[in-house]
Design a protein around this motif. Structure first.
Motif, PDB file in Angstrom:
ATOM      1  N   HIS A  20      81.725  -6.835  45.170  1.00 12.06           N
ATOM      2  CA  HIS A  20      82.051  -7.205  46.540  1.00 12.06           C
ATOM      3  C   HIS A  20      80.772  -7.466  47.317  1.00 12.06           C
ATOM      4  CE1 HIS A  20      84.130  -7.448  50.297  1.00 12.06           C
ATOM      5  NE2 HIS A  20      83.304  -6.552  50.809  1.00 12.06           N
ATOM      6  N   ALA A  21      80.665  -8.618  47.900  1.00 10.26           N
ATOM      7  CA  ALA A  21      79.488  -8.958  48.692  1.00 10.26           C
ATOM      8  C   ALA A  21      79.908  -9.876  49.820  1.00 10.26           C
ATOM      9  CB  ALA A  21      78.448  -9.643  47.819  1.00 10.26           C
ATOM     10  N   GLU A  22      79.286  -9.700  50.958  1.00 11.19           N
ATOM     11  CA  GLU A  22      79.542 -10.585  52.089  1.00 11.19           C
ATOM     12  C   GLU A  22      78.320 -11.468  52.254  1.00 11.19           C
ATOM     13  OE1 GLU A  22      80.750  -8.509  55.576  1.00 11.19           O
ATOM     14  OE2 GLU A  22      82.094  -7.212  54.444  1.00 11.19           O
ATOM     15  N   THR A  23      78.538 -12.762  52.184  1.00 10.10           N
ATOM     16  CA  THR A  23      77.428 -13.694  52.295  1.00 10.10           C
ATOM     17  C   THR A  23      77.938 -15.023  52.813  1.00 10.10           C
ATOM     18  OG1 THR A  23      75.692 -14.848  51.086  1.00 10.10           O
ATOM     19  CG2 THR A  23      77.679 -14.348  49.853  1.00 10.10           C
ATOM     20  N   ASP A  24      77.069 -15.755  53.423  1.00  8.87           N
ATOM     21  CA  ASP A  24      77.396 -17.105  53.854  1.00  8.87           C
ATOM     22  C   ASP A  24      77.096 -18.114  52.756  1.00  8.87           C
ATOM     23  OD1 ASP A  24      78.154 -16.200  56.345  1.00  8.87           O
ATOM     24  OD2 ASP A  24      76.147 -16.447  57.192  1.00  8.87           O
ATOM     25  N   ASP A  25      76.477 -17.643  51.671  1.00  8.35           N
ATOM     26  CA  ASP A  25      76.004 -18.548  50.631  1.00  8.35           C
ATOM     27  C   ASP A  25      76.975 -18.731  49.474  1.00  8.35           C
ATOM     28  OD1 ASP A  25      72.791 -17.053  51.093  1.00  8.35           O
ATOM     29  OD2 ASP A  25      73.607 -18.849  52.046  1.00  8.35           O
ATOM     30  N   GLY A  26      77.966 -17.916  49.354  1.00  9.64           N
ATOM     31  CA  GLY A  26      78.868 -18.043  48.224  1.00  9.64           C
ATOM     32  C   GLY A  26      80.053 -17.115  48.361  1.00  9.64           C
ATOM     33  N   TYR A  27      80.928 -17.193  47.379  1.00 10.92           N
ATOM     34  CA  TYR A  27      82.147 -16.402  47.405  1.00 10.92           C
ATOM     35  C   TYR A  27      82.347 -15.755  46.050  1.00 10.92           C
ATOM     36  CZ  TYR A  27      82.903 -19.218  51.524  1.00 10.92           C
ATOM     37  OH  TYR A  27      82.750 -19.829  52.729  1.00 10.92           O
ATOM     38  N   ALA A  28      82.791 -14.514  46.059  1.00  5.69           N
ATOM     39  CA  ALA A  28      83.109 -13.814  44.827  1.00  5.69           C
ATOM     40  C   ALA A  28      84.492 -14.255  44.346  1.00  5.69           C
ATOM     41  CB  ALA A  28      83.094 -12.312  45.061  1.00  5.69           C
ATOM     42  N   LEU A  29      84.691 -14.256  43.057  1.00  7.51           N
ATOM     43  CA  LEU A  29      86.007 -14.500  42.483  1.00  7.51           C
ATOM     44  C   LEU A  29      86.860 -13.269  42.800  1.00  7.51           C
ATOM     45  CD1 LEU A  29      87.898 -16.184  40.701  1.00  7.51           C
ATOM     46  CD2 LEU A  29      86.876 -15.042  38.713  1.00  7.51           C
ATOM     47  N   SER A  30      87.787 -13.398  43.710  1.00 10.77           N
ATOM     48  CA  SER A  30      88.514 -12.238  44.237  1.00 10.77           C
ATOM     49  C   SER A  30      89.225 -11.441  43.151  1.00 10.77           C
ATOM     50  CB  SER A  30      89.505 -12.661  45.316  1.00 10.77           C
ATOM     51  OG  SER A  30      90.474 -13.540  44.785  1.00 10.77           O
ATOM     52  N   THR A  31      89.679 -12.080  42.105  1.00 10.06           N
ATOM     53  CA  THR A  31      90.383 -11.364  41.046  1.00 10.06           C
ATOM     54  C   THR A  31      89.426 -10.633  40.102  1.00 10.06           C
ATOM     55  OG1 THR A  31      90.408 -13.359  39.683  1.00 10.06           O
ATOM     56  CG2 THR A  31      92.343 -12.954  41.083  1.00 10.06           C
ATOM     57  N   ALA A  32      88.113 -10.854  40.254  1.00  9.84           N
ATOM     58  CA  ALA A  32      87.138 -10.217  39.364  1.00  9.84           C
ATOM     59  C   ALA A  32      86.319  -9.129  40.048  1.00  9.84           C
ATOM     60  CB  ALA A  32      86.205 -11.283  38.780  1.00  9.84           C
ATOM     61  N   ILE A  33      86.644  -8.805  41.288  1.00 10.70           N
ATOM     62  CA  ILE A  33      85.902  -7.779  42.013  1.00 10.70           C
ATOM     63  C   ILE A  33      86.305  -6.405  41.487  1.00 10.70           C
ATOM     64  CG2 ILE A  33      85.532  -6.701  44.264  1.00 10.70           C
ATOM     65  CD1 ILE A  33      85.933  -9.490  45.505  1.00 10.70           C
ATOM     66  N   TRP A  34      85.326  -5.569  41.224  1.00 10.59           N
ATOM     67  CA  TRP A  34      85.573  -4.224  40.727  1.00 10.59           C
ATOM     68  C   TRP A  34      86.255  -3.389  41.804  1.00 10.59           C
ATOM     69  CZ3 TRP A  34      84.216  -2.812  35.731  1.00 10.59           C
ATOM     70  CH2 TRP A  34      83.421  -3.716  35.039  1.00 10.59           C
ATOM     71  N   ASP A  35      87.182  -2.526  41.400  1.00  9.53           N
ATOM     72  CA  ASP A  35      87.872  -1.638  42.334  1.00  9.53           C
ATOM     73  C   ASP A  35      86.972  -0.495  42.797  1.00  9.53           C
ATOM     74  OD1 ASP A  35      90.267  -3.062  42.184  1.00  9.53           O
ATOM     75  OD2 ASP A  35      90.979  -1.873  40.478  1.00  9.53           O
ATOM     76  N   ASP A  36      86.035  -0.110  41.973  1.00  7.71           N
ATOM     77  CA  ASP A  36      85.163   1.027  42.254  1.00  7.71           C
ATOM     78  C   ASP A  36      83.728   0.527  42.389  1.00  7.71           C
ATOM     79  OD1 ASP A  36      83.749   3.454  42.261  1.00  7.71           O
ATOM     80  OD2 ASP A  36      85.062   4.351  40.754  1.00  7.71           O
ATOM     81  N   SER A  37      82.968   1.126  43.288  1.00  8.87           N
ATOM     82  CA  SER A  37      81.570   0.707  43.461  1.00  8.87           C
ATOM     83  C   SER A  37      80.654   1.335  42.419  1.00  8.87           C
ATOM     84  CB  SER A  37      81.073   1.046  44.867  1.00  8.87           C
ATOM     85  OG  SER A  37      81.115   2.439  45.072  1.00  8.87           O
ATOM     86  N   ASN A  38      81.159   2.268  41.613  1.00  3.12           N
ATOM     87  CA  ASN A  38      80.411   2.834  40.486  1.00  3.12           C
ATOM     88  C   ASN A  38      80.897   2.175  39.204  1.00  3.12           C
ATOM     89  OD1 ASN A  38      78.839   4.764  41.946  1.00  3.12           O
ATOM     90  ND2 ASN A  38      80.701   5.966  42.179  1.00  3.12           N
ATOM     91  N   ILE A  39      80.018   1.410  38.589  1.00  8.07           N
ATOM     92  CA  ILE A  39      80.386   0.644  37.396  1.00  8.07           C
ATOM     93  C   ILE A  39      79.631   1.206  36.198  1.00  8.07           C
ATOM     94  CG2 ILE A  39      80.381  -1.639  36.312  1.00  8.07           C
ATOM     95  CD1 ILE A  39      80.421  -2.784  39.212  1.00  8.07           C
ATOM     96  N   ASN A  40      80.374   1.637  35.199  1.00 12.47           N
ATOM     97  CA  ASN A  40      79.760   2.146  33.976  1.00 12.47           C
ATOM     98  C   ASN A  40      79.111   1.012  33.196  1.00 12.47           C
ATOM     99  OD1 ASN A  40      80.517   4.921  34.160  1.00 12.47           O
ATOM    100  ND2 ASN A  40      82.592   4.328  33.611  1.00 12.47           N
ATOM    101  N   VAL A  41      77.964   1.319  32.595  1.00 17.17           N
ATOM    102  CA  VAL A  41      77.257   0.380  31.729  1.00 17.17           C
ATOM    103  C   VAL A  41      76.854   1.145  30.482  1.00 17.17           C
ATOM    104  CG1 VAL A  41      75.278  -1.173  31.481  1.00 17.17           C
ATOM    105  CG2 VAL A  41      76.313  -0.834  33.731  1.00 17.17           C
ATOM    106  N   CYS A  42      77.023   0.514  29.322  1.00 16.09           N
ATOM    107  CA  CYS A  42      76.557   1.144  28.086  1.00 16.09           C
ATOM    108  C   CYS A  42      76.023   0.082  27.141  1.00 16.09           C
ATOM    109  CB  CYS A  42      77.659   1.965  27.424  1.00 16.09           C
ATOM    110  SG  CYS A  42      79.083   1.021  26.833  1.00 16.09           S
ATOM    111  N   TRP A  43      75.270   0.547  26.171  1.00 20.32           N
ATOM    112  CA  TRP A  43      74.647  -0.326  25.170  1.00 20.32           C
ATOM    113  C   TRP A  43      75.414  -0.191  23.868  1.00 20.32           C
ATOM    114  CZ3 TRP A  43      70.904  -3.532  26.830  1.00 20.32           C
ATOM    115  CH2 TRP A  43      70.263  -3.200  28.029  1.00 20.32           C
ATOM    116  N   GLU A  44      75.842  -1.318  23.297  1.00 18.94           N
ATOM    117  CA  GLU A  44      76.590  -1.317  22.034  1.00 18.94           C
ATOM    118  C   GLU A  44      75.714  -0.880  20.864  1.00 18.94           C
ATOM    119  OE1 GLU A  44      79.760  -1.737  21.778  1.00 18.94           O
ATOM    120  OE2 GLU A  44      80.429  -3.119  23.336  1.00 18.94           O
ATOM    121  N   ASN A  45      74.457  -1.327  20.872  1.00 16.24           N
ATOM    122  CA  ASN A  45      73.597  -1.118  19.706  1.00 16.24           C
ATOM    123  C   ASN A  45      72.162  -0.815  20.151  1.00 16.24           C
ATOM    124  OD1 ASN A  45      73.326  -3.718  20.733  1.00 16.24           O
ATOM    125  ND2 ASN A  45      73.114  -4.690  18.747  1.00 16.24           N
TER     126      ASN A  45
END
Length: 128
Positions: A20-45
């Motif tokens: 989620h971001a507010e900007t005059d320069d672009g728009y987020a794909l509304s269906t792809a915005i994360w519900d939570d502001s904490n996003i898990n990241v992990c490394w496969e290998n």
């Protein structure tokens, strides 16, 4: 030109993380915005990269997405079979994602980054 192309490839892969971001320069794909502001990241290998290389990514994320938004990328450990969030694979292929934003949630190898450029775009090796 070569350096810019290498940076562009990594940047395109990282920029697919839609939040989620507010900007005059672009728009987020509304269906792809994360519900939570904490996003898990992990490394496969993790064996395909060094701790230093992985720190390049965490530092880049801290200095861009986390600095300019209300999102926090957390975890950053080794993925397991049930890991959710963004699952990063390190592979000697073109950096890419298999979706945008929350479309990556739990997707195995959802983001692919290249740290060696031994086979794919070897001209990038001098700018790693």
């Amino acid at each position: 030109m070569i350096k810019r192309n290498c940076i562009l490839a990594i940047g395109l892969a990282l920029s697919s993380i839609i939040v989620h971001a507010e900007t005059d320069d672009g728009y987020a794909l509304s269906t792809a915005i994360w519900d939570d502001s904490n996003i898990n990241v992990c490394w496969e290998n993790t064996s395909h990269s060094s701790a230093l290389q992985r720190s390049w990514i965490t530092t880049a994320i801290q200095n861009t997405w986390e600095k300019e938004s209300d999102v926090n990328f957390i975890g950053w450990g080794q993925c397991n079979a049930s890991s959710d969030g963004i699952r990063i694979q390190v592979n000697d292929s073109g950096p890419h994602t298999k979706g945008l934003g929350n479309q990556l949630d739990g997707t195995i190898n959802g983001m692919v980054l290249n740290f060696t450029y031994a086979n794919w775009s070897p001209s990038c090796q001098s700018n790693i």
